[in-house]
Design a protein around this motif. Structure first.
Motif, PDB file in Angstrom:
ATOM      1  N   CYS A 185      -1.964   8.980  16.866  1.00 53.25           N
ATOM      2  CA  CYS A 185      -1.411  10.339  16.813  1.00 53.25           C
ATOM      3  C   CYS A 185      -0.402  10.581  17.930  1.00 53.25           C
ATOM      4  O   CYS A 185      -0.464   9.971  18.997  1.00 53.25           O
ATOM      5  CB  CYS A 185      -2.558  11.347  16.922  1.00 53.25           C
ATOM      6  N   SER A 186       0.498  11.516  17.668  1.00 52.58           N
ATOM      7  CA  SER A 186       1.476  11.921  18.677  1.00 52.58           C
ATOM      8  C   SER A 186       0.821  12.867  19.684  1.00 52.58           C
ATOM      9  O   SER A 186      -0.370  13.159  19.595  1.00 52.58           O
ATOM     10  CB  SER A 186       2.645  12.606  17.971  1.00 52.58           C
ATOM     11  N   ASN A 187       1.626  13.384  20.619  1.00 52.98           N
ATOM     12  CA  ASN A 187       1.112  14.257  21.686  1.00 52.98           C
ATOM     13  C   ASN A 187       0.452  15.516  21.120  1.00 52.98           C
ATOM     14  O   ASN A 187       1.059  16.206  20.304  1.00 52.98           O
ATOM     15  CB  ASN A 187       2.268  14.742  22.570  1.00 52.98           C
ATOM     16  N   ASN A 188      -0.743  15.807  21.590  1.00 48.44           N
ATOM     17  CA  ASN A 188      -1.457  17.016  21.163  1.00 48.44           C
ATOM     18  C   ASN A 188      -1.276  18.129  22.191  1.00 48.44           C
ATOM     19  O   ASN A 188      -1.080  17.867  23.371  1.00 48.44           O
ATOM     20  CB  ASN A 188      -2.953  16.744  21.090  1.00 48.44           C
ATOM     21  N   TYR A 189      -1.394  19.362  21.721  1.00 52.36           N
ATOM     22  CA  TYR A 189      -1.438  20.509  22.626  1.00 52.36           C
ATOM     23  C   TYR A 189      -2.312  21.569  21.977  1.00 52.36           C
ATOM     24  O   TYR A 189      -2.567  21.526  20.767  1.00 52.36           O
ATOM     25  CB  TYR A 189      -0.008  21.042  22.900  1.00 52.36           C
ATOM     26  N   GLY A 190      -2.777  22.518  22.795  1.00 56.25           N
ATOM     27  CA  GLY A 190      -3.613  23.588  22.254  1.00 56.25           C
ATOM     28  C   GLY A 190      -4.657  24.021  23.270  1.00 56.25           C
ATOM     29  O   GLY A 190      -4.610  23.620  24.436  1.00 56.25           O
ATOM     30  N   PRO A 191      -5.631  24.842  22.835  1.00 57.89           N
ATOM     31  CA  PRO A 191      -6.673  25.338  23.730  1.00 57.89           C
ATOM     32  C   PRO A 191      -7.499  24.211  24.349  1.00 57.89           C
ATOM     33  O   PRO A 191      -7.651  23.154  23.753  1.00 57.89           O
ATOM     34  CB  PRO A 191      -7.563  26.181  22.804  1.00 57.89           C
ATOM     35  N   VAL A 221      11.782  12.678  24.929  1.00 63.02           N
ATOM     36  CA  VAL A 221      11.406  13.335  23.669  1.00 63.02           C
ATOM     37  C   VAL A 221       9.966  12.990  23.308  1.00 63.02           C
ATOM     38  O   VAL A 221       9.574  11.816  23.342  1.00 63.02           O
ATOM     39  CB  VAL A 221      12.348  12.883  22.531  1.00 63.02           C
ATOM     40  N   ARG A 222       9.186  14.013  22.972  1.00 64.81           N
ATOM     41  CA  ARG A 222       7.817  13.822  22.498  1.00 64.81           C
ATOM     42  C   ARG A 222       7.671  14.557  21.172  1.00 64.81           C
ATOM     43  O   ARG A 222       8.371  15.531  20.903  1.00 64.81           O
ATOM     44  CB  ARG A 222       6.798  14.380  23.522  1.00 64.81           C
ATOM     45  N   ASP A 223       6.715  14.081  20.373  1.00 63.31           N
ATOM     46  CA  ASP A 223       6.505  14.631  19.037  1.00 63.31           C
ATOM     47  C   ASP A 223       5.170  15.385  19.126  1.00 63.31           C
ATOM     48  O   ASP A 223       4.137  14.757  19.292  1.00 63.31           O
ATOM     49  CB  ASP A 223       6.426  13.423  18.088  1.00 63.31           C
ATOM     50  N   TRP A 252       6.192  15.830  12.682  1.00 60.33           N
ATOM     51  CA  TRP A 252       7.656  15.810  12.540  1.00 60.33           C
ATOM     52  C   TRP A 252       8.264  16.847  13.479  1.00 60.33           C
ATOM     53  O   TRP A 252       9.056  17.679  13.073  1.00 60.33           O
ATOM     54  CB  TRP A 252       8.075  16.104  11.092  1.00 60.33           C
ATOM     55  N   ASN A 253       7.851  16.811  14.695  1.00 64.19           N
ATOM     56  CA  ASN A 253       8.263  17.868  15.596  1.00 64.19           C
ATOM     57  C   ASN A 253       8.678  17.289  16.949  1.00 64.19           C
ATOM     58  O   ASN A 253       7.928  17.328  17.909  1.00 64.19           O
ATOM     59  CB  ASN A 253       7.091  18.847  15.764  1.00 64.19           C
ATOM     60  N   GLU A 254       9.870  16.739  16.987  1.00 60.71           N
ATOM     61  CA  GLU A 254      10.364  16.134  18.229  1.00 60.71           C
ATOM     62  C   GLU A 254      10.990  17.215  19.115  1.00 60.71           C
ATOM     63  O   GLU A 254      11.793  18.016  18.635  1.00 60.71           O
ATOM     64  CB  GLU A 254      11.425  15.084  17.917  1.00 60.71           C
ATOM     65  N   ALA A 297       8.196   9.228  18.397  1.00 62.03           N
ATOM     66  CA  ALA A 297       8.280  10.031  17.173  1.00 62.03           C
ATOM     67  C   ALA A 297       7.462   9.336  16.101  1.00 62.03           C
ATOM     68  O   ALA A 297       7.467   8.108  16.005  1.00 62.03           O
ATOM     69  CB  ALA A 297       9.729  10.154  16.732  1.00 62.03           C
ATOM     70  N   ILE A 298       6.755  10.130  15.324  1.00 64.65           N
ATOM     71  CA  ILE A 298       5.825   9.578  14.327  1.00 64.65           C
ATOM     72  C   ILE A 298       6.344   9.794  12.909  1.00 64.65           C
ATOM     73  O   ILE A 298       6.766  10.901  12.565  1.00 64.65           O
ATOM     74  CB  ILE A 298       4.450  10.286  14.481  1.00 64.65           C
ATOM     75  N   ASP A 299       6.274   8.728  12.135  1.00 65.36           N
ATOM     76  CA  ASP A 299       6.514   8.831  10.696  1.00 65.36           C
ATOM     77  C   ASP A 299       5.139   9.037  10.050  1.00 65.36           C
ATOM     78  O   ASP A 299       4.324   8.111  10.011  1.00 65.36           O
ATOM     79  CB  ASP A 299       7.161   7.526  10.217  1.00 65.36           C
TER      80      ASP A 299
END
Ligand code: NAD
Length: 352
Positions: A185-191, A221-223, A252-254, A297-299
């Protein structure tokens, strides 16, 4: 029952909370409670009989053997890891110990347990390994995003240790037939994100009136993916993924780091304005870290196509929810910022 490792950390705890909000199947949450593990995050489950917490180390095969024998999980979801790239530069040994040796012990215990199951239980069993896009290395601006067939090229001790664990997981499928699944998985964010990582660090430092450190030119750049979207992807892979397969997970969020920092400052200017000026005034560029990957970046087409997963949040909605969460949860932030976190921040500042 499902057996979750690292369920007191950022993504693991979100996953456990999310799981129990949607299902009555109980969770055995096995976590060493390193600096990154926080039972405060799981406070709402204190008296919930569906959540059993056991403090322990995934390197301890004997404990794993006895817990598997006693609780007979139908699946293992493996989050436990040392996860912070900067820490892996200062002290790589812990990363090898937990991410490589720990995953190996967990696989060994899982294999032993799985071998003794009935044919029916064996067929339904799953070992889901949660990994990262960082195993693929770095991309140039015009490269296509990472797919499941991109060659591994890890650049930090963290990503190298995760790459090693991915290879071990793969080998346990090919060699022993263990029904494994891997998500990258790409970079996570949240609570509940520990404030050493970019997004919570910027929110909490901005509110405290501190400098907002941005590495180098800030154009890395991070996704980004909202954490509950990652949790939903893991549930979906557990439910319908094909054993032996890997699934890349991303939204899909670079975004460049500097644009993430600007967006957070703008949200804070709107939601918690300062007496004068903008939070952007606190931004400071600091020396880049060694070996800093330029772009990830993740496909995500495979998981979208084969399993029908799609993120529910956009970066705009997810980031707004995240900033609001940090503004409303000062007590959680104060608790994680005491103790070990402070030692780490002091070390960072000493080393400039
Ligand atoms: P985290 O650092 O917040 O949490 C890790 C958890 O593992 C902590 O609760 C810690 O106490 C526990 N742990 C560490 N060593 C252990 C050991 N030896 N035995 C048992 N428990 C141990 O990490 P996170 O950000 O929640 O990441 C979880 C997983 O997801 C990791 O495997 C990471 O590589 C992967 N991942 C993270 C991201 C991200 O953006 N954070 C993205 C993709 C993949």
């Amino acid at each position: 029952m499902i057996f979750v490792t690292g369920g007191a950390g950022f993504i693991g705890a979100n996953f456990v909370l999310n799981w129990l909000a949607q299902s009555d199947e109980s969770v055995l949450n096995f976590d060493k409670l390193t600096y990154a593990g926080n039972l405060n995050t799981l406070k709402s489950l204190q008296n919930d009989p569906r959540h059993l917490f056991v403090q322990g180390d995934i390197c301890d095969t004997a404990v794993l053997d006895s817990l598997f024998a006693k609780h007979q999980p139908r699946a293992i979801v493996h989050f436990a890891a040392e996860s912070h790239v900067d820490r892996s530069i200062h002290g790589p040994a812990a990363f090898i110990e937990t991410n490589v040796n720990g995953t190996f012990s967990l696989l060994e215990a899982a294999r032993k347990y799985w071998t003794g199951l009935s044919d029916e239980a064996k067929a339904g069993f799953r070992f889901l390994h949660v990994s990262t896009d960082e195993v693929y290395g770095t991309l140039e601006a015009d490269d296509p995003p990472f797919s499941e067939t991109t060659a591994y090229a890890p650049n930090s001790p963290y990503s190298a240790s995760k790459a090693a664990s991915d290879h071990l997981v793969r080998a346990y499928h090919h060699t022993y037939g263990l029904p494994v699944l891997t998500t990258n998985c790409s970079n996570n964010y949240g609570p509940y994100h520990f404030p050493e990582k970019l997004i919570p660090l910027v929110i909490t430092s901005a509110r405290a009136g501190k400098d907002l450190p941005v590495y180098g030119d800030g154009l890395q750049v991070r996704d980004w993916l909202f954490v509950t979207d990652h949790c939903a992807a893991i549930r979906r892979v557990l439910e319908a993924g094909k054993p032996g397969e890997t699934y890349n997970v991303g939204g899909w969020n670079e975004q460049t780091n500097i644009s993430v920092v600007h967006t957070i400052c703008d949200l804070l200017d709107e939601l918690a304005p300062k007496a004068s000026g903008s939070y952007r005034d606190q931004i400071r560029h600091v020396k880049d870290r060694p070996g800093h990957d330029r772009r990830y970046a993740i496909d995500a087409r495979k998981i979208e196509r084969e399993l029908g997963w799609k993120p529910a949040e956009t970066f705009q909605t997810g980031l707004r929810k995240t900033v609001e969460w940090y503004l409303n949860n000062n007590e959680w932030v104060a608790q994680v910022q005491s103790g070990e976190y402070q030692n780490w921040i002091n070390l960072q500042y000493q080393q400039g």
